[in-house]
Every structure is written in C-alpha cells, then in structure tokens.
Write an enzyme that holds these catalytic residues in place. Sequence first.
Site, PDB file in Angstrom:
ATOM      1  N   GLU A 175      35.807  15.655  34.515  1.00  0.00           N
ATOM      2  CA  GLU A 175      35.236  16.684  35.388  1.00  0.00           C
ATOM      3  C   GLU A 175      34.822  17.899  34.553  1.00  0.00           C
ATOM      4  OE1 GLU A 175      38.129  14.908  38.922  1.00  0.00           O
ATOM      5  OE2 GLU A 175      38.118  17.073  38.576  1.00  0.00           O
ATOM      6  N   HIS A 192      37.568  21.085  40.675  1.00  0.00           N
ATOM      7  CA  HIS A 192      37.393  19.658  40.408  1.00  0.00           C
ATOM      8  C   HIS A 192      35.928  19.294  40.647  1.00  0.00           C
ATOM      9  CE1 HIS A 192      41.694  18.256  40.304  1.00  0.00           C
ATOM     10  NE2 HIS A 192      41.844  19.463  40.828  1.00  0.00           N
ATOM     11  N   HIS A 231      41.197  17.170  35.367  1.00  0.00           N
ATOM     12  CA  HIS A 231      40.793  15.771  35.187  1.00  0.00           C
ATOM     13  C   HIS A 231      39.695  15.714  34.133  1.00  0.00           C
ATOM     14  CE1 HIS A 231      42.575  15.109  39.378  1.00  0.00           C
ATOM     15  NE2 HIS A 231      43.400  14.606  38.480  1.00  0.00           N
ATOM     16  N   GLU A 257      36.007  21.118  45.213  1.00  0.00           N
ATOM     17  CA  GLU A 257      35.309  19.965  44.668  1.00  0.00           C
ATOM     18  C   GLU A 257      33.855  20.393  44.497  1.00  0.00           C
ATOM     19  OE1 GLU A 257      36.391  17.213  43.621  1.00  0.00           O
ATOM     20  OE2 GLU A 257      38.271  16.758  44.616  1.00  0.00           O
TER      21      GLU A 257
END
Length: 423
Positions: free
Chosen positions: A182, A313, A179, A386
Amino acid sequence: MLTTRRVLGASAGVTAAVLVLVTGWQAGAAEEPVPDQGLYQVRGADTAGERADVTRTGVDVLGVRDGAMEVVASPSQASALRAQGLSLSLEGDWAALLDQRGGGVSARAADFPAGDEGYHTYDEMVAALQAAASAHPDITAVSSIGSSYEGRDIPVIKISDNAATDEDEPEVLFTCNMHAREHLTTEMCLHIVDRFTSGYGSDAGVTGSVDAKEIWVVPSQNPDGAEFDIAGGEYAGWRKNRQPNDDGSVGTDQNRNFSYNWGCCDGSSTSPSAEDYRGPSAASAPEVRAVQDFVDSRVVGGAQQIKAHIDFHTFSELVLWPFGFTYDTVTEGMTQEEYDRFRSVGEEMAASNGYTPDQSSGLYITDGDINDWMWGQHKVLSYCFEMYPSGGGIDGFYPPDEDIVPQTTRNDGAVDTLLSNAT
Ligand code: GEM
Ligand code: CA
Ligand code: CA
Ligand code: ZN
C-alpha cells in the site's frame, strides 16, 4: 450489557454493500487453466457476516466497496467460496498481473519499477523526513519509535511550534504503510509532512494547526515489507511484515496483531501463511510493539496526549471507524454518544474526500486492528482511511505515480477536519 446492533438494512443508504460486479463465472465456459493465485470478483456476499465468511476462507481480500469485492484465491479457496453459494468471475492470474504491472525492471535494484519512480523507497522516505527537518528546524523533530524485524529504524516526525518542547497541546497521529504493497499511503504521510512544514508561515490554516497542535507522522510502519515488495524492481503484492513463522512461512498481518481483543472474534487467521495471520501472540510483531509503545509513551500525567488518529490504507475509498471486532455500535468501550461522534466526524471527512463512511465491521469483522486498539486502549478518535482507487485489481495497489499528488491532496480537507476535532 446493552448493545445496539447495527441495522444492516436493504436501504440505499447501506454503504459498502458488497453487491459486487457480476461479470459472471460462466459455468461451462471454455476451460481456462485455473491459476494457483487467481484474482476474482465475487458476487453474493450481501451482509458483513457473509463478507466475514469470505475472509475466513483465508483469501486475500484486496478491496471491498459497493459493487466490488476483489479477492486473490487459490483453486481450493475459490471452490470454498462457491460452496458458500457465492459466484466468482476470474479476472486474471495474480502472478502474471504482478509481472505485467511491474513493467521494466527498475534502474536501481531497490527502486520502484520503471515509470513509478515518484514513489519513495525506504531510503528516500528517510531522506525526505531529514530534508523537512533541516529546512524547518524550529517546527520539526525527527525521532524513532523502534526497529522492524529486519532491523530498519521506524522514524516518526513531530511537527509543531517549539517542536523540541513537549507543550500542553492536543496531539494528532498519522500512520501509514502498515501493509507493504500500500505504497500510496507512504506518499500520503509524506504529503502531510510537506504540507504542514512548507506551508507554515504562509498558509493560515496550516500555521494555526502547527501552532495549536503537536502532529506526529509515521510514514512507514512496515519498512521490511515495503522494501521486499519492490525488491528487484518488480512488485510482489506483499501485505504482511517479514517476520518468519514456525511453519516456514513469512509474515504477520500487523492489522490483526494489536493487543485490544486480539484474536477474540474470528476476525483474523491462526494460519501463519494466511494474509490476515494474527501472529503467535498479541503485539508479537516488533513493528506493532513499536507503535503501541510509542502511543503508550504519550500518556503524560495519566492522560493520553494523542486525541485523534488516521491509519491510511489502500484501497476502496472508505472512511472507517471502530469497532471492527463487533457489529454492535454500542458495546463495552463504546457509548452511543461516543459512536455518534465517530460517525459525525467520519461522515464530515468522507463528505470532503468523496469516500464512503462506515463502521469498520460493516465491511467485515477484524480483531486486533490498530483502530480498535487506539480507541479501546487509549480512547483516541481513530480512523482507517482506505484510499484511492475504489476498485481495480492489481492497479488498486499500484496506481501510477501520476496519481500521487491528486490522491494525497484529496485528503487535505479530511486531515484538517480531524485536526479541528482533536481537542
Ligand atoms: C483492512 S483495513 C481495516 C478495516 N477494518 C475492518 N474491520 N474491515 C484490513 O486490515 O484488512 C483492509 C486493508 O488492509 O487495507
Ligand atoms: Ca507546540
Ligand atoms: Ca504535548
Ligand atoms: Zn491495508
């Protein structure tokens, strides 16, 4: 088919419960203009199913974590969330927050905004891989897994003793920057490259891993999006790739475009303009096709050589494992023993970096994500990390570059745990 449904209890142990900060959308508050794209804290989505309902409104879910579900929503989307019985507190105008965070326009057109030059642009990332290979030619090999929609090469570096030879050693894959916004994840992958090249011969643990495994690192799966996000020296808050859609919008969400159970379970959008658009067909994004083709190519003699994988991420500080398409822990493609191994290794990694471990659907349902494909298609022990921060709106995606070293080295122990479990 026996399945075991996760028990989403009210126990304190339930992680990633979205109890969201109540900062209170005060009905009747002085009427502030409602921004076209507002950053909201959400209260009341207490189960994974309710959180999935939030994602299905098409809002851009920035982060999910105990006590915080942060979304960017239009006025109509905000109304739809309230109609679900949720309460919202408006934190700010997303576009204005982006402008403020962008700081001064960077000195170079395609560089990060002033003050954030520590982050690598695409060219700087490519140069960093080439520098690592030049400095450590015996243990590295740089190649390509394919090209992005706009034609940028997607490089991969292999780190292992006798790197030019495909040796019979367990292989481990790290992927980053799927993404665009990110950017901290690109730094995470480059830190892995630096640690396992510059530490070779001096750090016993690093040397042992490089001698015993073949480590593959893809620092950016979405170079077009990453460059677009900083174009003009300001942040765009961009997530998807840059592939045009028939309706004139741009972008497929690569983490909804993988081929395993693609579009199966209302865990992605069919609306091209949505942030979680699944694409017109499975692996329609060239960047997803490149990753799938690379992993497919690691099947040698009928056996997948890659044994373990982390896809990085931001943000929320979570360690997540498959499946994302179902709440069930045990189902077709996942036995109890296999699930228990995912949870055991996941909890060990989370204990080392202070993230919260969970099955990924415990956050919300996703279909077509990379981890479901890596496990479902190839039985690779595959995790989604994450990274930092745990919350924080605009600064969630754009932490200052002073955070790069502490937040990438924070995962050294988890990376070592994954490597030791790659057998
Ligand atoms: C997540 S990452 C995938 C997490 N999986 C599930 N099932 N929640 C995404 O792709 O939406 C958030 C992110 O993009 O960082
Ligand atoms: Ca080797
Ligand atoms: Ca090999
Ligand atoms: Zn992401």
